[in-house]
Write an enzyme that holds these catalytic residues in place. Structure first.
Site, PDB file in Angstrom:
ATOM      1  N   TRP A 187       0.831  -1.163  -0.049  1.00 22.16           N
ATOM      2  CA  TRP A 187       0.049   0.064   0.092  1.00 22.16           C
ATOM      3  C   TRP A 187       0.940   1.400   0.283  1.00 22.16           C
ATOM      4  O   TRP A 187       1.778   1.795   0.662  1.00 22.16           O
ATOM      5  CB  TRP A 187      -1.134  -0.026   1.512  1.00 22.16           C
ATOM      6  CG  TRP A 187      -1.739   1.522   1.542  1.00 22.16           C
ATOM      7  CD1 TRP A 187      -2.561   1.873   0.780  1.00 22.16           C
ATOM      8  CD2 TRP A 187      -1.088   2.429   2.385  1.00 22.16           C
ATOM      9  NE1 TRP A 187      -2.456   3.243   0.663  1.00 22.16           N
ATOM     10  CE2 TRP A 187      -2.112   3.897   1.847  1.00 22.16           C
ATOM     11  CE3 TRP A 187      -0.642   2.537   3.405  1.00 22.16           C
ATOM     12  CZ2 TRP A 187      -1.813   5.254   2.102  1.00 22.16           C
ATOM     13  CZ3 TRP A 187      -0.490   4.364   3.764  1.00 22.16           C
ATOM     14  CH2 TRP A 187      -1.252   4.691   3.688  1.00 22.16           C
ATOM     15  N   GLU A 226      -3.372  -2.906  -2.335  1.00 20.12           N
ATOM     16  CA  GLU A 226      -4.121  -2.462  -1.459  1.00 20.12           C
ATOM     17  C   GLU A 226      -4.712  -0.490  -2.165  1.00 20.12           C
ATOM     18  O   GLU A 226      -4.001  -0.201  -1.921  1.00 20.12           O
ATOM     19  CB  GLU A 226      -4.476  -2.295  -0.053  1.00 20.12           C
ATOM     20  CG  GLU A 226      -5.114  -2.060   1.234  1.00 20.12           C
ATOM     21  CD  GLU A 226      -4.551  -1.440   2.425  1.00 20.12           C
ATOM     22  OE1 GLU A 226      -3.424  -2.145   2.769  1.00 20.12           O
ATOM     23  OE2 GLU A 226      -5.412  -0.927   3.233  1.00 20.12           O
ATOM     24  N   LYS A 228      -6.635   3.202  -2.221  1.00 19.16           N
ATOM     25  CA  LYS A 228      -7.563   4.080  -1.045  1.00 19.16           C
ATOM     26  C   LYS A 228      -7.975   5.130  -1.825  1.00 19.16           C
ATOM     27  O   LYS A 228      -7.802   4.814  -2.812  1.00 19.16           O
ATOM     28  CB  LYS A 228      -6.127   4.522  -0.226  1.00 19.16           C
ATOM     29  CG  LYS A 228      -6.885   5.096   0.868  1.00 19.16           C
ATOM     30  CD  LYS A 228      -6.061   5.063   1.860  1.00 19.16           C
ATOM     31  CE  LYS A 228      -6.581   6.094   2.536  1.00 19.16           C
ATOM     32  NZ  LYS A 228      -5.132   6.187   4.271  1.00 19.16           N
ATOM     33  N   ASP A 259      -9.841  -2.663   2.571  1.00 22.03           N
ATOM     34  CA  ASP A 259      -9.337  -2.329   2.804  1.00 22.03           C
ATOM     35  C   ASP A 259     -10.894  -1.532   3.254  1.00 22.03           C
ATOM     36  O   ASP A 259     -11.687  -0.612   2.503  1.00 22.03           O
ATOM     37  CB  ASP A 259      -8.856  -1.753   3.224  1.00 22.03           C
ATOM     38  CG  ASP A 259      -8.399  -0.510   4.954  1.00 22.03           C
ATOM     39  OD1 ASP A 259      -9.088  -0.240   5.749  1.00 22.03           O
ATOM     40  OD2 ASP A 259      -7.911  -0.494   5.003  1.00 22.03           O
ATOM     41  N   HIS A 262     -12.136   1.733   2.967  1.00 21.33           N
ATOM     42  CA  HIS A 262     -11.194   2.306   2.018  1.00 21.33           C
ATOM     43  C   HIS A 262     -11.652   3.036   0.534  1.00 21.33           C
ATOM     44  O   HIS A 262     -11.929   3.322  -0.209  1.00 21.33           O
ATOM     45  CB  HIS A 262      -9.650   1.798   0.938  1.00 21.33           C
ATOM     46  CG  HIS A 262      -8.801   1.300   2.086  1.00 21.33           C
ATOM     47  ND1 HIS A 262      -7.615   1.571   1.770  1.00 21.33           N
ATOM     48  CD2 HIS A 262      -8.374   2.663   3.735  1.00 21.33           C
ATOM     49  CE1 HIS A 262      -6.590   2.011   3.253  1.00 21.33           C
ATOM     50  NE2 HIS A 262      -7.416   2.535   3.614  1.00 21.33           N
ATOM     51  N   HIS A 286      -8.263  -5.839   4.924  1.00 27.61           N
ATOM     52  CA  HIS A 286      -8.574  -5.107   5.993  1.00 27.61           C
ATOM     53  C   HIS A 286      -9.490  -4.342   7.058  1.00 27.61           C
ATOM     54  O   HIS A 286     -10.729  -4.041   6.222  1.00 27.61           O
ATOM     55  CB  HIS A 286      -7.562  -3.735   5.540  1.00 27.61           C
ATOM     56  CG  HIS A 286      -5.920  -3.753   4.965  1.00 27.61           C
ATOM     57  ND1 HIS A 286      -4.913  -3.554   5.067  1.00 27.61           N
ATOM     58  CD2 HIS A 286      -5.827  -5.183   5.373  1.00 27.61           C
ATOM     59  CE1 HIS A 286      -3.977  -3.883   4.787  1.00 27.61           C
ATOM     60  NE2 HIS A 286      -4.423  -5.109   5.254  1.00 27.61           N
ATOM     61  N   ASP A 294     -12.077   7.060   6.631  1.00 27.45           N
ATOM     62  CA  ASP A 294     -10.933   6.062   7.021  1.00 27.45           C
ATOM     63  C   ASP A 294     -10.645   6.502   8.141  1.00 27.45           C
ATOM     64  O   ASP A 294      -8.946   6.261   8.118  1.00 27.45           O
ATOM     65  CB  ASP A 294      -9.688   5.472   5.803  1.00 27.45           C
ATOM     66  CG  ASP A 294      -8.873   4.694   6.373  1.00 27.45           C
ATOM     67  OD1 ASP A 294      -9.063   4.119   7.139  1.00 27.45           O
ATOM     68  OD2 ASP A 294      -7.970   4.778   5.787  1.00 27.45           O
ATOM     69  N   ASP A 296      -9.995   3.936  10.988  1.00 28.68           N
ATOM     70  CA  ASP A 296      -9.538   3.248  11.333  1.00 28.68           C
ATOM     71  C   ASP A 296      -9.827   3.156  12.770  1.00 28.68           C
ATOM     72  O   ASP A 296      -9.385   3.085  13.812  1.00 28.68           O
ATOM     73  CB  ASP A 296      -7.756   3.484  11.512  1.00 28.68           C
ATOM     74  CG  ASP A 296      -7.070   3.178  10.256  1.00 28.68           C
ATOM     75  OD1 ASP A 296      -7.717   2.369  10.054  1.00 28.68           O
ATOM     76  OD2 ASP A 296      -6.727   4.404  10.062  1.00 28.68           O
ATOM     77  N   ASP A 326      -7.003  -3.942   9.955  1.00 31.05           N
ATOM     78  CA  ASP A 326      -6.094  -3.082  10.149  1.00 31.05           C
ATOM     79  C   ASP A 326      -7.146  -1.397  10.239  1.00 31.05           C
ATOM     80  O   ASP A 326      -8.336  -1.035  10.280  1.00 31.05           O
ATOM     81  CB  ASP A 326      -5.538  -2.623   8.467  1.00 31.05           C
ATOM     82  CG  ASP A 326      -5.078  -1.896   8.411  1.00 31.05           C
ATOM     83  OD1 ASP A 326      -4.506  -1.138   9.190  1.00 31.05           O
ATOM     84  OD2 ASP A 326      -5.749  -0.767   6.631  1.00 31.05           O
TER      85      ASP A 326
HETATM   86  C1  RNT Z   1      -3.895   3.030   4.755  1.00 27.22           C
HETATM   87  C2  RNT Z   1      -3.337   1.032   4.621  1.00 27.22           C
HETATM   88  C3  RNT Z   1      -2.910   0.409   5.219  1.00 27.22           C
HETATM   89  C4  RNT Z   1      -2.293   1.050   6.409  1.00 27.22           C
HETATM   90  C5  RNT Z   1      -0.640  -0.281   6.843  1.00 27.22           C
HETATM   91  C6  RNT Z   1      -0.315  -0.012   8.104  1.00 27.22           C
HETATM   92  O1  RNT Z   1      -5.221   3.705   4.729  1.00 27.22           O
HETATM   93  O2  RNT Z   1      -5.183   0.887   4.982  1.00 27.22           O
HETATM   94  O3  RNT Z   1      -3.145  -0.847   4.845  1.00 27.22           O
HETATM   95  O4  RNT Z   1      -3.527   1.143   7.158  1.00 27.22           O
HETATM   96  O5  RNT Z   1       0.147  -0.613   5.698  1.00 27.22           O
HETATM   97 ZN    ZN Z   2      -5.320  -1.225   5.159  1.00 26.96          ZN
END
Ligand code: RNT
Ligand code: ZN
Length: 420
Positions: A187, A226, A228, A259, A262, A286, A294, A296, A326
């Site tokens: 990513w 990955e 985003k 993810d 994302h 993720h 996003d 988290d 994640d």
């Molecule tokens: C970031 C991505 C990625 C990170 C990790 C730490 O937006 O989701 O996967 O969170 O690699």
């Molecule tokens: Zn991620």
């Protein structure tokens, strides 16, 4: 009746209740037991890592919160993960980022890293019964800037290409060592804060960089890419968008990482599973929880997570989907963040495995849509939680909320004594 007896009794009743709708609970439990969650190492220390390169700045990622007690070194991080493992049932995986290497106090730059920095992790993981996954780390470095692999500046681009190639070689060694493929995720944050008039150009460069990185074929690691939607300070354009990686993944047969944080907030990630299964080799997840963006947050048992699990089980694709987490919430107890997220993910899959799918599909085939809707509704209230409690009991893991006190105890004895 003590707790153990009541869990067992409830389970027996639940089993009968499920049998009435054609669900074999024991089979569901056996399948759940085999579902490995790839636990992200970076919740333990807010994505800091153990490089000895000084304060790097560099951006690309951000954790918010300052709850005390984060892991400050490898030993603390390992202790925290070991604690987490005592509070979740099943055999899992540990997902490492390159910056978590065992650099022994040396300043090892990202284009110098090699397998020697991960031997300690490989041995420790083996002792703990964990398989390892891996990630390139292109954020938080003076060369991170706004563009890494898509940078027109050859020197910067080549630095990150070299880093990524080395990470693949490390992943291959991990896979060999553990006799199970290491899943390596790539990513990058590359993008632009404001309008760019070179959307195509950066994507062309990224495609070329990826081709170069993936030129070597490996047998013991698998590549994931990955996408985003946007990053903070990179709101107008993301080079590695979902369209970009979906196209690249389908064309070059690479695994696309979904993810759940994302995408546009109203987009269903669950709906993407069946399409990806048709056009890309496998899927990496993720699992996160987007709030507004996003952000988290810790994964919880919500409709998004259960819908995702249901789509995977309905597609009978548990062997083609890698389930990783994640999130990095620095505002609450970090061990607790792990345990809540892992258990929520397992609960979502348990609910999916307990779905009366044969009956539902029969209704659908017959055009009995009221019946299908009614059973979907009723299934939500079936006693899955009695099955979950039994799963924990059977695995000698804290039942229900009992893990709260165990985490409080660990905080009192261990994490609260860490001064950062
Ligand atoms: C970031 C991505 C990625 C990170 C990790 C730490 O937006 O989701 O996967 O969170 O690699
Ligand atoms: Zn991620």
């Amino acid at each position: 009746m003590n707790k153990k007896e009541s869990v067992q009794k409830s389970y027996e009743i639940a089993k009968e209740r499920y049998a009435a709708v054609g669900v074999d609970v024991e089979n569901a439990l056996n399948r759940l037991q085999k579902i490995a969650v790839s636990i992200h190492c970076w919740q333990a220390d807010d994505v800091t890592g153990f490089e000895n390169l000084g304060n790097l700045g560099g951006g690309g990622i951000q954790a918010t919160g300052n709850y005390p007690g984060k892991a400050r070194n490898i030993n603390e991080l390992r202790a925290d993960i070991a604690k987490v493992l005592t509070l979740v049932a099943g055999s899992h995986r540990l997902n490492l980022h390159e910056i978590y290497g065992d650099f022994g106090g040396q300043a090892i730059d990202r284009n110098q890293v090699d397998t020697s920095h991960f031997i300690g992790w490989m041995q420790w993981a083996k002792e703990k019964g964990l398989k390892l996954d891996f990630n390139t780390t292109s954020f938080g470095h003076p060369k991170s800037g706004d563009l890494t692999l898509s940078n027109p500046d050859k020197a910067i681009r080549e630095f990150w290409i070299e880093h990524s190639k080395r990470c693949r070689a490390i992943s291959e060694e991990m896979g060999k060592f553990q006799n199970d493929p290491c899943i390596m995720n790539l990513w990058i944050h590359d993008g632009s804060k404001d309008i760019t008039v070179n959307r195509l150009k950066y994507r062309q460069i990224l495609e070329q960089s990826l081709d170069e990185i993936f030129a070597t074929e490996y047998k013991n690691m698998k590549d994931c890419i990955e996408a985003k939607l946007f990053g903070i300070a990179l709101e107008s354009y993301t080079v590695g968008s979902y369209d970009f990686y979906l196209g690249y993944g389908a064309k070059k047969q690479k695994i696309v990482t979904l993810d759940t944080g994302h995408f546009h907030l109203s987009e269903s990630i669950a709906d993407k599973i069946s399409s990806l299964l048709l056009f890309t080799p496998e899927i990496m997840l993720h699992v996160s929880r987007p709030i507004r963006w996003d952000s988290d947050h810790v994964t919880i048992l919500n409709d998004e997570t259960t819908d995702l699990a249901k789509e995977i089980v309905r597609a009978d694709a548990l062997d083609r989907v890698h389930i990783g987490l994640d999130y990095f919430d620095a505002s609450i107890n970090r061990i607790g963040a792990y345990v809540v997220g892992i258990r929520a993910t397992q609960k979502a899959f348990l609910q999916a495995l307990l779905e009366p799918i044969a009956q539902l599909r029969e209704y659908e085939a017959n055009g009995q849509y009221f019946e299908r809707l009614a059973l979907l509704e009723e299934a939500k209230g079936l006693p899955w939680n009695a099955v979950w409690d039994y799963f924990c009991l059977k695995n000698n893991i804290a039942v229900g909320e009992d893990y709260i006190t165990e985490i409080q105890q660990y905080e009192k004895e261990v994490t609260s004594k860490r001064n950062s």
